[in-house]
Design an enzyme around this catalytic site. Sequence first.
Site, PDB file in Angstrom:
ATOM      1  N   ASP A   1       6.387   3.124   5.526  1.00  0.00           N
ATOM      2  CA  ASP A   1       7.722   3.097   4.927  1.00  0.00           C
ATOM      3  C   ASP A   1       7.701   3.319   3.416  1.00  0.00           C
ATOM      4  OD1 ASP A   1       9.167   2.868   7.290  1.00  0.00           O
ATOM      5  OD2 ASP A   1       8.885   0.696   7.365  1.00  0.00           O
TER       6      ASP A   1
ATOM      7  N   SER B   1       7.321  -9.013  11.883  1.00  0.00           N
ATOM      8  CA  SER B   1       7.987  -8.128  10.930  1.00  0.00           C
ATOM      9  C   SER B   1       8.863  -7.196  11.756  1.00  0.00           C
ATOM     10  CB  SER B   1       6.947  -7.341  10.144  1.00  0.00           C
ATOM     11  OG  SER B   1       7.584  -6.263   9.485  1.00  0.00           O
TER      12      SER B   1
ATOM     13  N   ASP C   1      12.745 -11.748   1.267  1.00  0.00           N
ATOM     14  CA  ASP C   1      11.870 -11.012   0.355  1.00  0.00           C
ATOM     15  C   ASP C   1      12.645 -10.188  -0.669  1.00  0.00           C
ATOM     16  OD1 ASP C   1       9.031 -11.471   1.625  1.00  0.00           O
ATOM     17  OD2 ASP C   1      10.409 -11.089   3.280  1.00  0.00           O
TER      18      ASP C   1
ATOM     19  N   ARG D   1      14.786   5.640   6.880  1.00  0.00           N
ATOM     20  CA  ARG D   1      14.397   5.663   5.463  1.00  0.00           C
ATOM     21  C   ARG D   1      15.106   6.773   4.698  1.00  0.00           C
ATOM     22  NH1 ARG D   1      13.767   0.723   6.282  1.00  0.00           N
ATOM     23  NH2 ARG D   1      11.921   0.140   7.472  1.00  0.00           N
TER      24      ARG D   1
END
Length: 420
Positions: free
Chosen positions: A130, A181, A20, A101
């Site tokens: 996220d 995922s 991606d 993150r």
Amino acid sequence: MTATPTTKERIVLAYSGGLDTSVAIGWIAEATGAEVIAVAVDVGQGGESLETVRQRALDCGAVEAYVADARDEFAEQYCMPTLKANGLYMDAYPLVSAISRPVIVRHLVAAARQFGASTVSHGCTGKGNDQVRFEVGIQTLGPDLKCIAPVRDLALTRDKAIDYAERNNLPIATTKKNPFSIDQNVWGRAVETGFLEDIWNGPTKDVYDYTDDPAFPPAPDVVTITFDQGVPTALDGRSLSPLQIIEELNRRAGVQGIGRIDIVEDRLVGIKSREIYEAPGAMALMAAHRELENITLEREQARFKKTVDQRWTELVYDGQWFSPLKKNLDAFIDESQKYVSGDIRMELHGGRATVQGRRSDTSLYDFNLATYDTGDAFDQSSARGFIDIFGLSSKVATERDQRVQGLESLDDVAPLSRQD
Ligand code: ARG
């Protein structure tokens, strides 16, 4: 007429090396006309080398690639604060993705400054936590920076990504179809989607990677973890860095199947989602740390810290890592760890990390007060007066209730059976 040279706008992209974000490089460039700089941050996710990832980014059209080995930084500055805060969202999830993150954000903003970018981009969808964590973090560290998420804002779907990669011969596999995922780092691993979205379905073997089946464990493994002010510093007497400690415990607790978590979780965006986590090292460390706090924190401090820990955890889950309140709570938590030093001995076996021994020079446990043997130091005669005063306000209230309402019935209190 001479053309004035125009400098193109630049966008830094959080790059994983996967399908991606590899497609996102060209996709963003085509949609915006900007130059894309790929930023890959190693937080212990394993897999390919940073060099491989960097080369792929360039091969996919990035004008520059910024790669950083942030494993120690992540372990020391993100995992250790989480451990000190006993950070378990909904009493279960050790914040694996939530704490990665902010460290990625710091590198994104640093890269944006280094390469003169105006915009930061990431591969998140519009449905999860996220995106919030990335963008709130970016806004906080770089208020002038804009954000763009190609999956959310530029209609980059999975099917389009596969099609784009094939048409443009991108050096990335489009066939390997993983139904899940996955987000992983040294603190743990998060798995969602696929058949797990039916919350009646149990996880199958292939969901797990950091842990083996706890039902068939190897022999018990006893480990002694040494802490200094809330931070682990040694395993079995060997001095190690936080990163090394997490990695070693991931292996040792992982083979015992410790740290598997299966919950339906409340996302910040209002969705309930099914999540499978594996965090063997983190969960073993948390169990040890909590027990060391049990012997080194004073009672009121410990009770209050529980509230602070929970608030800290929710702030971090909600993407508020860089917020003023989170920093204030950090200060409280750090101060509270002053005497959280000593050794915890625990047995790792069959899915459980069980504390068996504790030892600390700064312990508040007093054998002479606690013992039921003769010669204890506790004056039991003081207990009567204490109880009279401690229960007094409730007693006065009950007397008032009886005056107003009459005696409370105790009819429902009946023995189930009588022996005599
Ligand atoms: N639900 C977890 C969180 O919000 C994990 C998210 C993991 N991300 C992923 N792409 N699988 O922290």
